[in-house]
Design an enzyme around this catalytic site. Structure first.
Site, mmCIF file in Angstrom:
data_model
loop_
_atom_site.group_PDB
_atom_site.id
_atom_site.type_symbol
_atom_site.label_atom_id
_atom_site.label_comp_id
_atom_site.label_asym_id
_atom_site.label_seq_id
_atom_site.Cartn_x
_atom_site.Cartn_y
_atom_site.Cartn_z
ATOM 1 N N ASP A 314 23.253 41.893 -2.364
ATOM 2 C CA ASP A 314 22.109 41.097 -1.918
ATOM 3 C C ASP A 314 20.954 42.014 -1.493
ATOM 4 O OD1 ASP A 314 20.882 38.643 -1.567
ATOM 5 O OD2 ASP A 314 21.523 38.411 0.510
ATOM 6 N N ARG A 341 15.567 46.692 0.897
ATOM 7 C CA ARG A 341 16.656 46.386 1.829
ATOM 8 C C ARG A 341 17.645 47.543 1.916
ATOM 9 N NH1 ARG A 341 18.398 40.028 0.867
ATOM 10 N NH2 ARG A 341 16.406 39.125 1.471
#
Ligand SMILES: [Cu+2]
Length: 688
Positions: A314, A341
């Protein structure tokens, strides 16, 4: 005749000269276009300040010497719009000619006098409160201005244009249907008569795209898909003979940037779908987790750079791209940056998508069942957060970034919310630094089998941060010439999810914090020079503007659903002549992991494994009266329990698929519960 012919020639010449001179003025909104191409000054007319997304303002009335005198000039409440635990306030207010435009997580928009805060008009979206395909909080990241209109996307996947003077709807164009998994959370950009907007839904099996619309009519001009159709470039990175790419995510969470000289529009893409299950999608899976450029007029592909191959963590690229110009080894370079991220800042040449300083493909640990990529890109420079997880009791394995996993949970850091999540990254041409917010958090990643169902969650696993495990944040200045840390401050709370910032020629970085404080830092050193308690989670990115010779700094403070900061519906504006004092501090956001988000009232059933998410309780936070009974029903495929976490004094026992157990809560208190075979699943009952 001869005479008139003779006279016609200069007339024609004059006309053609006029044509050449007038041509550029035929742009649909030359003034907005000029502001979008210029350094930000009195007005702030698009989400990222201008087309670069630098969030850098040349205003310097407020500077490092006088910022200590900054006080509230005005504060307004947005009439209860998006006031509640399910919403996040992440929109940057825009200001043009003394009017401020701001939007909330319910897609309600307001225009106010930027000098006084007096309301001029309001638009209530009336969006369906039953939209079930919102991934991560009800959010709108902002509006765009042009041609006398205010443009934005809605969670129901419509793009809307309002008359900037009246707030009346000019046009409304559906991009897709929310029932099919599509929502819009990003702010559009306007330039040269066109609107560019991304789409969300990477957790619902959608096909990502950038959509361009005609600003005047709302007509869709083109769609640039971020997932290739069979036979298109990139389709070779998906399993042949399947349609997996058609629901493979790669959505666009944030505002694009645009370079008018190069004629390119830039954006980043989110995770692959299903998020945690790579077994069914062998290959690099272009164009997930990528930086991309397409032709601004046609949407034709120009280049891409994939930050994470075959993403199973993710690791969306979710923060907006930033365009900047620099000099490297004596050569002027056109740069583009994005904070991932993963915890790294990716620096590329925006003419061709090639690394500016070097990004090395390195071998990474393998899990054949997940079809993991052999190598991953490691940028030259420093990560802004630790990239290895600590071992925690109850877990067999902890790993570093790109550690693979299968069906037994593995602790990995960064978790799938960063590093840097949706928050923007300002860039100052004065310091040459990027200001990068980051989350420090570990998640337990697991994979499970997941069938695609239209409009349902399609994640193929879960990442849950172990209950009571620590979480915190960082705020870091990264030197654009080296990609190294110049200074870094540790934050008690996660940043980069909420906690937006901007930078000014006054040498100041303004930063909102999830505990409600609004801060000014010295852009060179990171030293804190000012703080002001706004009374609500200060998670939206701030901006600055000037009216009648006075500089203001503004921020929407309404909290953030996923950070768990205090919700609200306020907009604050500050100036050196301000008179308003700080408010009382709201409850601080959690510093350890646990259930966050809205608390369900008036429910008597908790479903386990609902919405196609095997490892979760719905709802996960429930408030009931003492003496009430809650029925836990397993609608998932596996056996689950709901078991009191600390004292283990109540337990549903093993519930097979379809099984139910009623538990009566007689004593007031706050109870966490977990699933005994899957302890990364948790929920909370508040008994009053
Ligand atoms: Cu379970």
């Amino acid at each position: 005749m001869w005479c008139s012919k003779q006279r016609l020639v200069p007339v024609l010449m004059t006309l053609s000269l006029l044509f050449l001179v007038v041509m550029p003025v035929w742009a649909a909104d030359p003034e907005i276009d000029r502001l979008l191409r210029s350094p930000v000054s009195k007005d702030w007319v698009t989400n990222g300040g201008n087309l670069t997304n630098q969030r850098y303002s040349t205003l310097k009335q407020i500077d490092t010497s006088n910022v200590k005198n900054l006080k509230g000039a005005w504060m307004i409440r947005l009439k209860g719009s998006a006031y509640g635990g399910k919403y996040s306030h992440e929109a940057t207010p825009l200001v043009k000619d003394g009017v401020m435009y701001v939007i909330t997580g319910n897609d309600d928009a307001f225009a106010v006098n930027a000098k006084t805060g007096a309301f001029l008009w309001e638009y209530w979206s009336g969006i369906d409160q039953k939209i079930s395909t919102v991934c991560c909080g009800w959010i709108n990241r902002g509006v765009a201005l042009g041609e006398g209109m205010v443009f934005f996307g809605q969670l129901d996947a419509n793009v809307v244009a309002l008359d900037a003077k009246t707030g009346k709807v000019v046009w409304k164009t559906p991009i897709e249907k929310w029932e099919n998994g599509y929502t819009i959370t990003s702010a559009p950009i306007y330039y040269d008569g066109m609107i560019y907007i991304g789409i969300s839904g990477g957790e619902f099996g959608v096909r990502g795209r950038l959509t361009a619309l005609d600003a005047k009519s709302g007509q869709i001009l083109w769609r640039a898909y971020t997932l290739p159709a069979p036979g298109e470039p990139g389709s070779e990175t998906w399993p042949p003979g399947t349609d997996h790419a058609m629901r493979g995510g790669a959505t666009i969470w944030n505002t694009p940037a645009l370079d008018p000289e190069l004629g390119l529009v830039y954006f980043v893409t989110g995770n692959c779908g299903p998020d945690y299950d790579g077994a069914s999608r062998e290959g690099d899976n272009l164009f997930c987790a990528s930086m991309m450029a397409v032709n601004a007029k046609t949407g034709a592909y120009a280049w891409h750079f994939q930050q994470v191959h075959h993403d199973i963590w993710d690791y969306d690229a979710a923060s907006p791209v930033v365009l900047f110009d620099t000099v490297i080894n004596g050569q002027p370079r056109k740069g583009i940056a994005e904070a991932g991220r993963t915890g790294w800042v990716y620096l590329l040449d925006r003419t061709n998508g090639k690394p500016l300083l070097g990004i090395e493909e390195r071998p990474v640990p393998q899990e054949p069942r997940q079809k993991t990529a052999k190598t991953q890109p490691f940028p030259v420079g420093d990560a802004i957060v630790p990239q290895c997880a600590d071992v925690l009791s109850g877990y067999a394995k902890a790993g570093c970034i790109f550690e693979p996993f299968w069906e037994t949970p593995v602790l990995i850091q960064p978790s799938g919310i960063g590093g840097t999540n949706w928050s923007p990254v300002p860039y100052s041409p004065d310091t040459g630094y990027f200001y990068v917010p980051g989350t420090v958090r570990t998640s337990a990643f697991t994979r499970y089998d997941n069938k695609y169902t239209l409009g349902k969650r399609y994640t193929g696993g879960s990442q849950q941060s172990p209950i009571n495990s620590p979480q915190s944040g960082t705020f870091t200045a990264i030197d654009s010439k080296t990609n190294r840390i110049v200074w870094q401050t540790k934050q008690p709370y996660r940043t980069g999810q909420g906690g937006g910032s901007m930078v000014t020629a006054g040498g100041l970085v303004f930063r909102g914090a999830s505990d409600g404080n609004f801060l000014a830092l010295d852009a060179k050193t990171g030293e804190e020079l000012w703080r002001f308690q706004t009374g609500f989670g200060a998670d939206a990115p701030p901006m600055t503007y000037e009216v009648d010779g006075e500089q203001y700094v503004a921020i929407a403070t309404g909290g953030n659903q996923s950070v768990g900061s205090a919700f609200g519906d306020a907009v604050w504006a500050f100036s050196l002549n301000g008179q308003l004092r700080p408010l009382w501090p709201p409850p601080p956001p959690p510093t350890v992991s646990g259930p966050t988000g809205p608390i369900a009232e008036g429910v008597d059933t908790v479903k386990i494994g609902d919405n196609n998410v095997e490892y979760a309780y719905f709802p996960s936070r429930i408030r009931i009266k003492a003496g009430s009974t809650l029925t836990f029903t397993n609608v998932g495929d596996l056996n689950h329990t709901a078991t009191a976490m600390e004292k283990r004094d109540w337990d549903t026992g093993d519930l097979a698929s379809g099984g139910s157990k009623a538990i009566t809560f007689s004593q007031p208190g706050t109870y966490y519960f977990i699933c005994t075979p899957h302890p990364w699943m948790y929920g909370q009952v508040i008994v009053e």
